[in-house]
Structures are given as C-alpha cells and as structure tokens.
Design a protein around this motif. Structure first.
Motif, mmCIF file in Angstrom:
data_model
loop_
_atom_site.group_PDB
_atom_site.id
_atom_site.type_symbol
_atom_site.label_atom_id
_atom_site.label_comp_id
_atom_site.label_asym_id
_atom_site.label_seq_id
_atom_site.Cartn_x
_atom_site.Cartn_y
_atom_site.Cartn_z
ATOM 1 N N MET A 225 0.827 -1.208 0.000
ATOM 2 C CA MET A 225 0.000 0.000 0.000
ATOM 3 C C MET A 225 0.864 1.262 0.000
ATOM 4 S SD MET A 225 -3.278 -0.566 -0.179
ATOM 5 C CE MET A 225 -2.840 -1.850 -1.339
ATOM 6 N N GLY A 226 2.095 1.149 0.492
ATOM 7 C CA GLY A 226 3.002 2.297 0.481
ATOM 8 C C GLY A 226 3.157 2.985 1.817
ATOM 9 N N ALA A 281 15.180 12.407 -7.204
ATOM 10 C CA ALA A 281 15.750 12.524 -8.558
ATOM 11 C C ALA A 281 14.773 12.081 -9.641
ATOM 12 C CB ALA A 281 17.032 11.693 -8.644
ATOM 13 N N GLU A 282 13.665 11.455 -9.235
ATOM 14 C CA GLU A 282 12.665 10.933 -10.169
ATOM 15 C C GLU A 282 13.288 9.920 -11.123
ATOM 16 O OE1 GLU A 282 10.676 14.215 -12.025
ATOM 17 O OE2 GLU A 282 9.426 14.604 -10.262
ATOM 18 N N ILE A 283 14.058 9.017 -10.539
ATOM 19 C CA ILE A 283 14.654 7.895 -11.276
ATOM 20 C C ILE A 283 14.243 6.625 -10.541
ATOM 21 C CG2 ILE A 283 16.795 6.794 -12.042
ATOM 22 C CD1 ILE A 283 18.094 9.596 -11.969
ATOM 23 N N SER A 284 13.722 5.646 -11.253
ATOM 24 C CA SER A 284 13.223 4.416 -10.634
ATOM 25 C C SER A 284 14.290 3.765 -9.762
ATOM 26 C CB SER A 284 12.778 3.442 -11.728
ATOM 27 O OG SER A 284 12.558 2.167 -11.180
ATOM 28 N N SER A 285 13.871 3.353 -8.551
ATOM 29 C CA SER A 285 14.825 2.714 -7.629
ATOM 30 C C SER A 285 15.349 1.397 -8.191
ATOM 31 C CB SER A 285 14.179 2.487 -6.267
ATOM 32 O OG SER A 285 13.018 1.704 -6.380
ATOM 33 N N GLY A 452 -2.891 6.125 -10.058
ATOM 34 C CA GLY A 452 -2.012 7.116 -9.434
ATOM 35 C C GLY A 452 -2.601 7.815 -8.225
ATOM 36 N N LYS A 453 -3.692 7.269 -7.670
ATOM 37 C CA LYS A 453 -4.320 7.912 -6.519
ATOM 38 C C LYS A 453 -4.211 7.034 -5.276
ATOM 39 C CE LYS A 453 -7.663 10.610 -9.196
ATOM 40 N NZ LYS A 453 -9.090 10.843 -9.497
ATOM 41 N N GLY A 475 4.323 5.058 -8.103
ATOM 42 C CA GLY A 475 4.928 3.820 -7.626
ATOM 43 C C GLY A 475 6.384 3.650 -8.006
ATOM 44 N N GLU A 476 6.739 4.062 -9.229
ATOM 45 C CA GLU A 476 8.125 3.839 -9.677
ATOM 46 C C GLU A 476 9.127 4.668 -8.874
ATOM 47 O OE1 GLU A 476 8.939 5.188 -13.654
ATOM 48 O OE2 GLU A 476 7.313 6.664 -13.592
ATOM 49 N N PHE A 477 8.660 5.805 -8.326
ATOM 50 C CA PHE A 477 9.546 6.646 -7.510
ATOM 51 C C PHE A 477 9.208 6.554 -6.021
ATOM 52 C CE2 PHE A 477 9.007 9.486 -11.443
ATOM 53 C CZ PHE A 477 9.990 8.802 -12.146
ATOM 54 N N THR A 478 8.242 5.710 -5.660
ATOM 55 C CA THR A 478 7.740 5.573 -4.277
ATOM 56 C C THR A 478 7.475 6.948 -3.655
ATOM 57 O OG1 THR A 478 9.970 5.457 -3.309
ATOM 58 C CG2 THR A 478 8.918 3.376 -3.899
#
Length: 494
Positions: A225-226, A281-285, A452-453, A475-478
C-alpha cells in the motif's frame, strides 16, 4: 626520591566531600529574606532539594511556601515556623535567620548565586548516578543484564540533562492556557497556519494541522500500500525544511521542519537512502539498483546526493531491537543532535521486555505504551508504522478499519492519531477481467479513475476531525504528493 615507597593513602584521606557552596546558599537565603523579589529571580529553576545544607533546604522550602501564599518572608515571620527552643548551627532559630539577613548578597548577584547552587546540585546527582552504576555493576542480580543497566543509567542521565524534567509534578492551568495561546499564535504566524510540523502534504496538513508535539501517530496498511513510502516521504520533507535559530540563552530552537530520527527495523539504511534519492531525482529505484541509468541520470543522482548530504535525517538500521533500547537511543539523539520527529518502521518488529515474552498481546501493549510515554517525554511526534491483519482481504471493500490492526486493543487505545493507507488501483489491478468481456469496460473505467491515486484515511484523531486525504502516488519513484486541484488543472485540449 626514586626508590622510596610512597605513603599509602587511607580511606579517610581519599574520601571527598560532595561539591557544595554553603556560603552561596547563606547569602542567597539572606538576600531573599531582605527582599522577597529576589525569590522570583531563582524560583523558576531552584528547588529546596538543590541546597546541600539540610537547614538551608528547610529554610528555602518555608520561604517558598510563604511567598507563594502571598505573604512576606522575613526573619520575624519565618521564626514562627520553628519551635521556641529550636537550634540551627548552635544558634537559636531567630539568631540564625537574623545572621542570614545580615550576610545577604546583592539582588543583582542573586541569580548567579542561584545558578551556582543549582549547578553544584547537578554535579552531586552525577556523582550519585556514577556511584549507583559502580555498585550495581559489582552486585548486579543474575536476571539484570548489562544492557538493562546501561539503559537505566542513560535514562537517569537524560532526566538530569533535561531542565525540570526530573521533577515533573502538576502544571498550573493558567500556565497550560498560556502555552495554548502561544501555540495558536505560532500557528497564525507560520506558513500554512499550522499548529504542528508540516508533513509537506497539503491535504494531510489541512485535516491534521501538521504533526503535533507528543502525539503517537500510527500509520497502518496492508503490504504494497506504500506505508513505508509515505513515512519516508514525510520524514524527508520535514528534514529538508529544517531551519533553526539560536536563542538568547544559547539554545537552538527549530522554526521550521525538524531533525528526524528514523528507526528502520525492516530495511537497511542503504535501501532507505535509495528510496529517498529515487523520489527526489525521479529515477526508478530498480534502475538505480541495477545500474541501468544514463550519464545524465547519474549526474542528476550525484547532484541530488550532494543536496541531501546536509539534511538532518538520522537512520538507525538495527533490526529486532527492544522498546527499552529504542527509548535509550532516542534520548541520546535528542540530547546530542536534537530531535523533532521520530519514525518507527514498524511496531511488530520491536520486542518487549523478557517478562512479556511469549504473550504477544501484552508485548505489543508494552511497546505502544512505551512509545506514547516517549513521545510525551521528548515532546516530539512519533510516527509508528503497523501491519494490518489479513481479514481486510476477505471483504469486498478493502478499506481498512481500526479492528484490522494487529493486536489492535493497545494500538487503538494509545494512539492519538490512526492513519490508514489505501490504494484502490492495487486491488483493481489484481482483478482485471478478460479483454473484450462485458465486465472489462466497467473495470477499465474504474481503474483509470483510480490510477495514481491513494487515500490516507484518518480513522482516529484525538484533537481533530476524521476524514480522508486524497494524494497522488507514483509507484516507480515511491513518492506521495498532492493531487492537482480541480481549478488548477490544465484546460482539456479538443
């Protein structure tokens, strides 16, 4: 002279008297008896127990009672509290009190004398704690491990270091009202008009007024869920916004954001840092871990890392620690570097004391009670993450409820605020019907609306309303962030 034996010191030779200054005590008491206004220069920090000489302790206590009752404290009024034949230092009570008045210090020096007496009392307490540590270490019971002795010594030292903390006691209602007005004034002047520390998420702040000092905030959710992402986002937002200013007494006061302590019992510090730098940085972990990044992305990572170096976010990655150890480490961080927010990820990975081993419900009760007591002691908000039971998955509506908290009784009771993270998109993705089927169009519409919500459900809030904060989740940037408001959306292009 070389070769000669040195004199062996006897026990009497090496025995030292505890540090004190009887002359300063006499002169301060005399100054108060001559001019009662002197009392108010020292009464905020000086208590009767800080006096070394027992008769001085007794006199200051009687003076305090008289002045606080609105009466005059003088040798004449004070002598009525002593028997006619009472002796103080081989003098009658009246003679001794009159001599004190004769030895009075100037009111200008009174506060310095009071500070001297207070500092010497602190040193005597340090000696007492040191002696106790030595004696307990020599004669420790079998069931008291050294770690417990260290925790106890740290607790006592922290109480000593915190001004007025060890005395405790009642607070006058008028003083509490003054603090309330000051809090409201600070909220009025602060950006966003928040009484607490801003989370960096507008919708959440609107419902909660920021994170309030001494609150235990439980953040719960099912896996994926985050909840860790949300806690990490809030922690970094607060640490990044940190600003402080030096006060007149030399202490440092936080004016925005705060110093953050993060107990990561599940992830390593490196994994936590990867999440944060991915978000910034908006780069996928996953790309960062695999090294699948371009030169431009690497430069972006390096620039973000450089910016993040000075952020006051302190991570402890020790796994499976006890609540007692967590409390000791938090006190140490507060004392050494300051502390404005504590995050614990997560409650079920903490352990209680040996006496509750085997009874998980009692162990969780001990942990949540300990976290709430720590929040009050350090006067900081604590965000504690928690798991939810699997019964959520068996319902049609997967939104969590307070009864879904694992070992929920104590968590529900001790928490000031309970937050649930819920993402409908996650559950819809798992129930995708076959493409072209009658159900697919309805599913696609719902999935698109939920994309995205995320919902942060405030199920309990002692000092405010319950409700739901709608956030954007990448999700890709958590990363959690604010949703764009309807009146700020770009115009639709036809």
């Amino acid at each position: 002279m070389k070769g000669t034996l040195q004199k062996v010191e006897t026990e009497e030779d090496i025995q030292r008297l505890a540090p004190h200054n009887a002359e300063a005590e006499r002169q301060l008491l005399g100054a108060i008896l001559v001019n009662n206004e002197t009392f108010y220069r020292v009464s905020d920090f000086l208590e009767p127990l800080h006096f070394f000489v027992p008769s001085h302790h007794d006199i200051y206590e009687k003076i305090s009672h008289l002045i606080r009752a609105g009466k005059t404290a003088s040798p004449i009024t004070l002598k009525t509290f002593y028997p006619a034949d009472a002796k103080i230092a081989d003098l009658s009570a009246t003679q001794f009190l009159l001599r004190l008045a004769g030895d009075a210090a100037s009111i200008i020096n009174a506060e310095d004398y009071g500070r001297t007496i207070y500092d010497l009392a602190i040193r005597r307490n340090l000696i007492r704690i040191g002696e106790d540590m030595v004696n307990i270490a020599f004669d420790a019971p079998i069931d008291v491990p050294p770690g417990q002795q260290i925790d106890d010594a740290e607790r006592r030292l922290f109480e000593l270091a915190e001004t007025g903390r060890s005395e405790g006691g009642f607070v006058a209602f008028g003083d509490a009202l003054t603090e309330t007005i000051e809090m409201a004034h600070a909220a009025y002047n602060r950006e966003g008009a928040l009484s607490g520390t801003s989370t960096g998420l507008r919708e959440l702040d609107k419902l909660m007024g920021g994170l309030q000092q001494s609150d235990l905030i439980v953040l719960a959710g099912r896996p994926a869920m985050g909840k860790t992402s949300l806690a990490t986002n809030i922690a970094y937002n607060i640490a990044q916004a940190f600003k402080s200013e030096e006060q007149q007494d030399g202490s440092v006061k936080t004016v925005n954001g705060g110093v953050v302590g993060f107990f990561s019992l599940e992830m390593s510090a490196e994994q936590l840092a990867t999440r944060i730098i991915s978000e910034q940085a908006e780069i996928s972990s996953s790309k960062i871990r695999r090294g699948d990044i371009t030169e431009a992305e690497f430069e972006k990572l390096a620039a973000c890392a450089q910016t993040m170096q000075s952020v006051p976010l302190h991570v402890d990655q020790t796994g499976g620690i006890s609540i007692a150890s967590l409390v000791a480490k938090a006190r140490r961080l507060k004392r050494q570097r300051g502390l404005d927010l504590l995050v614990v990820d997560y409650i079920q990975l903490l352990s209680g004391s040996a006496k509750n081993t085997g009874n998980r419900v009692q162990e969780i009760t001990e942990i949540t009670t300990g976290l709430k007591a720590l929040a009050k002691e350090l006067n900081v908000p604590i965000i504690a993450l928690s798991q939810l039971s699997r019964q959520v998955e068996s319902r049609d509506d997967k939104r969590p409820m307070m009864s879904d908290l694992r070992e929920s009784g104590s968590i529900e009771q001790d928490a000031d605020v309970i937050l649930f993270v819920y993402r409908e998109e996650y559950y819809l993705s798992k129930t995708e019907p076959e493409i072209g089927s009658p159900e697919y169009a309805a599913w696609e519409s719902k999935h698109e609306a939920a994309r995205g919500k995320a919902e942060v459900i405030i199920a309990k809030q002692r000092h405010g309303p319950t409700g739901t904060a709608n956030l954007h989740f990448q999700g890709e940037f958590t990363r959690f962030s604010d949703l764009a408001e309807d009146d700020h959306l770009p115009e639709r292009y036809e």
